[in-house]
Motif scaffolding. Sequence first.
Motif, PDB file in Angstrom:
ATOM      1  N   THR A 111     -31.993 -14.131  51.252  1.00 24.69           N
ATOM      2  CA  THR A 111     -30.819 -14.503  50.455  1.00 24.69           C
ATOM      3  C   THR A 111     -31.154 -15.636  49.472  1.00 24.69           C
ATOM      4  O   THR A 111     -30.781 -15.579  48.315  1.00 24.69           O
ATOM      5  CB  THR A 111     -29.665 -14.955  51.371  1.00 24.69           C
ATOM      6  N   PHE A 120     -23.561 -21.754  53.504  1.00 22.70           N
ATOM      7  CA  PHE A 120     -24.327 -20.779  52.709  1.00 22.70           C
ATOM      8  C   PHE A 120     -24.004 -20.950  51.224  1.00 22.70           C
ATOM      9  O   PHE A 120     -24.890 -20.977  50.382  1.00 22.70           O
ATOM     10  CB  PHE A 120     -24.001 -19.337  53.145  1.00 22.70           C
ATOM     11  N   GLN A 121     -22.711 -21.086  50.922  1.00 22.12           N
ATOM     12  CA  GLN A 121     -22.289 -21.221  49.525  1.00 22.12           C
ATOM     13  C   GLN A 121     -22.854 -22.516  48.921  1.00 22.12           C
ATOM     14  O   GLN A 121     -23.443 -22.502  47.841  1.00 22.12           O
ATOM     15  CB  GLN A 121     -20.747 -21.223  49.458  1.00 22.12           C
ATOM     16  N   GLN A 179     -20.371 -19.770  56.472  1.00 24.49           N
ATOM     17  CA  GLN A 179     -20.178 -19.365  55.072  1.00 24.49           C
ATOM     18  C   GLN A 179     -20.125 -20.553  54.108  1.00 24.49           C
ATOM     19  O   GLN A 179     -20.686 -20.494  53.022  1.00 24.49           O
ATOM     20  CB  GLN A 179     -18.907 -18.521  54.933  1.00 24.49           C
ATOM     21  N   THR A 222     -32.859 -13.070  57.137  1.00 24.06           N
ATOM     22  CA  THR A 222     -31.716 -12.893  56.235  1.00 24.06           C
ATOM     23  C   THR A 222     -31.569 -14.094  55.300  1.00 24.06           C
ATOM     24  O   THR A 222     -31.370 -13.920  54.092  1.00 24.06           O
ATOM     25  CB  THR A 222     -30.411 -12.722  57.056  1.00 24.06           C
ATOM     26  N   ARG A 228     -18.662 -18.429  41.569  1.00 26.76           N
ATOM     27  CA  ARG A 228     -18.471 -19.839  41.903  1.00 26.76           C
ATOM     28  C   ARG A 228     -19.798 -20.579  41.907  1.00 26.76           C
ATOM     29  O   ARG A 228     -19.888 -21.730  41.497  1.00 26.76           O
ATOM     30  CB  ARG A 228     -17.812 -19.945  43.287  1.00 26.76           C
ATOM     31  N   ARG A 229     -20.826 -19.878  42.397  1.00 20.50           N
ATOM     32  CA  ARG A 229     -22.154 -20.476  42.449  1.00 20.50           C
ATOM     33  C   ARG A 229     -22.614 -20.869  41.042  1.00 20.50           C
ATOM     34  O   ARG A 229     -23.031 -21.999  40.802  1.00 20.50           O
ATOM     35  CB  ARG A 229     -23.122 -19.457  43.068  1.00 20.50           C
ATOM     36  N   ASP A 279     -30.329 -23.615  43.697  1.00 21.18           N
ATOM     37  CA  ASP A 279     -30.400 -23.366  42.252  1.00 21.18           C
ATOM     38  C   ASP A 279     -30.674 -24.658  41.478  1.00 21.18           C
ATOM     39  O   ASP A 279     -31.545 -24.696  40.598  1.00 21.18           O
ATOM     40  CB  ASP A 279     -29.078 -22.754  41.743  1.00 21.18           C
ATOM     41  N   LEU A 328     -24.803 -11.288  61.110  1.00 18.83           N
ATOM     42  CA  LEU A 328     -24.060 -12.357  60.468  1.00 18.83           C
ATOM     43  C   LEU A 328     -24.209 -12.185  58.962  1.00 18.83           C
ATOM     44  O   LEU A 328     -25.298 -12.244  58.425  1.00 18.83           O
ATOM     45  CB  LEU A 328     -24.642 -13.702  60.902  1.00 18.83           C
ATOM     46  N   ARG A 329     -23.101 -11.932  58.331  1.00 20.11           N
ATOM     47  CA  ARG A 329     -23.178 -11.670  56.895  1.00 20.11           C
ATOM     48  C   ARG A 329     -23.249 -12.984  56.121  1.00 20.11           C
ATOM     49  O   ARG A 329     -22.618 -13.960  56.473  1.00 20.11           O
ATOM     50  CB  ARG A 329     -21.949 -10.881  56.447  1.00 20.11           C
ATOM     51  N   ILE A 330     -24.063 -12.962  55.111  1.00 15.17           N
ATOM     52  CA  ILE A 330     -24.106 -14.114  54.221  1.00 15.17           C
ATOM     53  C   ILE A 330     -23.444 -13.665  52.930  1.00 15.17           C
ATOM     54  O   ILE A 330     -23.973 -12.849  52.201  1.00 15.17           O
ATOM     55  CB  ILE A 330     -25.560 -14.571  53.973  1.00 15.17           C
ATOM     56  N   GLU A 331     -22.228 -14.172  52.725  1.00 10.43           N
ATOM     57  CA  GLU A 331     -21.502 -13.786  51.517  1.00 10.43           C
ATOM     58  C   GLU A 331     -21.460 -14.984  50.585  1.00 10.43           C
ATOM     59  O   GLU A 331     -20.909 -16.024  50.930  1.00 10.43           O
ATOM     60  CB  GLU A 331     -20.082 -13.349  51.883  1.00 10.43           C
ATOM     61  N   ILE A 332     -22.057 -14.802  49.441  1.00  8.89           N
ATOM     62  CA  ILE A 332     -22.047 -15.895  48.472  1.00  8.89           C
ATOM     63  C   ILE A 332     -21.257 -15.442  47.245  1.00  8.89           C
ATOM     64  O   ILE A 332     -21.491 -14.368  46.700  1.00  8.89           O
ATOM     65  CB  ILE A 332     -23.487 -16.315  48.120  1.00  8.89           C
ATOM     66  N   ASP A 333     -20.290 -16.271  46.891  1.00  9.72           N
ATOM     67  CA  ASP A 333     -19.485 -15.998  45.705  1.00  9.72           C
ATOM     68  C   ASP A 333     -20.341 -16.389  44.493  1.00  9.72           C
ATOM     69  O   ASP A 333     -20.497 -17.572  44.172  1.00  9.72           O
ATOM     70  CB  ASP A 333     -18.205 -16.843  45.794  1.00  9.72           C
ATOM     71  N   ALA A 378     -26.581 -22.397  48.369  1.00  8.06           N
ATOM     72  CA  ALA A 378     -26.957 -21.575  47.208  1.00  8.06           C
ATOM     73  C   ALA A 378     -26.969 -22.432  45.945  1.00  8.06           C
ATOM     74  O   ALA A 378     -27.904 -22.371  45.138  1.00  8.06           O
ATOM     75  CB  ALA A 378     -25.979 -20.414  47.059  1.00  8.06           C
ATOM     76  N   VAL A 379     -25.937 -23.268  45.796  1.00  7.68           N
ATOM     77  CA  VAL A 379     -25.840 -24.157  44.631  1.00  7.68           C
ATOM     78  C   VAL A 379     -26.986 -25.177  44.664  1.00  7.68           C
ATOM     79  O   VAL A 379     -27.663 -25.395  43.660  1.00  7.68           O
ATOM     80  CB  VAL A 379     -24.466 -24.875  44.610  1.00  7.68           C
ATOM     81  N   LEU A 398     -26.919 -15.682  68.398  1.00  7.95           N
ATOM     82  CA  LEU A 398     -27.524 -15.194  67.158  1.00  7.95           C
ATOM     83  C   LEU A 398     -28.975 -14.785  67.418  1.00  7.95           C
ATOM     84  O   LEU A 398     -29.661 -15.373  68.243  1.00  7.95           O
ATOM     85  CB  LEU A 398     -27.511 -16.293  66.091  1.00  7.95           C
ATOM     86  N   ARG A 421     -20.563 -23.809  39.615  1.00  6.84           N
ATOM     87  CA  ARG A 421     -20.917 -25.104  40.202  1.00  6.84           C
ATOM     88  C   ARG A 421     -22.253 -25.606  39.671  1.00  6.84           C
ATOM     89  O   ARG A 421     -22.419 -26.781  39.376  1.00  6.84           O
ATOM     90  CB  ARG A 421     -20.968 -25.027  41.737  1.00  6.84           C
TER      91      ARG A 421
END
Lengths: 233, 259
Positions: free
Chosen positions: B211, B170-171, B167, B207, A203-204, B178, A195-200, B174-175, B199, A207
């Motif tokens: 991350t 996750f995004q 996703q 992971t 954008r991060r 931070d 499962l890929r974790i793609e973080i932009d 992340a914010v 999973l 924000r």
Amino acid sequence: MANRESLAKILLTEADASLQSVLEVVHLEDGQVLFNRDDPGDAFYIIDSGQIRIFTFDEAGEELTLNTLKAGETLGELALVDGQPRSASASAIGPAVLRRLRREDFLEMVHNSPALSQAVFRLLSQRARHMTEYIERLGHWARLVAAGQYTQAMANIENVESSDRALVAVADAVKQMVRAVKEREEKLRKEVAQLRIEIDEERRKLRVAEIVDTDYFQDLTKRVRNLRSQSEE
Amino acid sequence: MGKGKIISIHSFRGGTGKSNITANVSAQFAAKGYRVGVIDTDIQSPGIHVLFGMNEEQIDKSLNDYLYGRCKIQETAYDMGARVGASGDIEISGKIYLIPSSLRAGEIAKVLREGYEVGLLNDGFRSLIKELKLDYLFIDTHPGLNEETLLSIAISDLLIIILRPDQQDFQGTAVTVDVSRKLEVPQLFLVINKAISSLDFADLKKTVESTFEAPVAAVLPLSEDMARLASSDIFSLRFPDHVVSQAIRDIAAIVEAAA
């Protein structure tokens, strides 16, 4: 399988005299078809030499060998009894010699020989038991596969006695199925597991900046720092 | 004992099971003998009271009353011990107080329209800890990162961020991570909820940890059993042997050791 031969034996010994007059010799070349599936079932055969392959077609139109018969064995005995169309096709592997017994002649012989009619009963009941065992085995394998117990299913399939060629053929097909299912499942699991974790990241940052750069946030950070140092004192 | 630690439980988006995990983890602490407070600061869409079996009629004074100066905050705290204890066989040796938000449409509209003095929340938290002699105060926050949520995060001794393995979460996480680091939160843990069974949980944990550079306290499976309970009870007390309940106890143990 002994009973397959016993019908031939009875035909050739007990009914010998009358049989000789009605048996017709058939010569086949390599690959030559004896009969096709759905042909009228009008005769029974005794193999004198060579080999006969019994086959059908799967849903994809691929040939599927059900059995291979050798000299001394018989085929088409069901047709003698019920006269139904052929349930499978038969062709020669290498040159083969068979003797043909027509259904009408056979029925007359059975009428005159109690030993022969008993042999037919035995043969039919043997086949019925065989089919039930077949279905039970297939059901057992299907349950193992459904439960994801592939190793156990494979071990079970490997245990099939090699003397039963029809069952070996089905076992091979199931074995291939188990391998394919297992492979597909492992592939899918790998895809899902990765499962890929793609973080932009752009954008991060944007924000975070939107929040952090407010007066409220700056003030809050200062106040909290004071609070923490007070509580530590 | 008498630690008076503030634990915020947050998620960037709604629907992560935040309230459910908050109620369950806090109940585990009460079962261990601690004095625990649970405050619903999700004023715009309150809900944690349902998990403790409380309905609208049973809520007299709420957090809203305190924020608009109508009463002291300790007057809005309801003792949940009897309710929680009644649902399972586990004896609650500690105390569990719930500070609910108002369910009245007018009160919710007032908050949305006028807002409130966010600083009052901080004073309220401190009063609660002092007056009720709390070991732990759990804050069920409003999703997103508005002012009151930022304050809750900022004054926390420990922050738990709940996320689903998708996703968008996750995004957003992340914010949140931070921003929490900028607020110098002393302890930060992630909890992954609603992970589908196909999973690889260990792999997912690794992971996510690499991350976000933050420890994952637990990975909870998507549970039909828990959904069937329809948020009407404290699952981990009623079904202590369930895999989800074990994960809840793992979270409680990690929080207890850290804060």
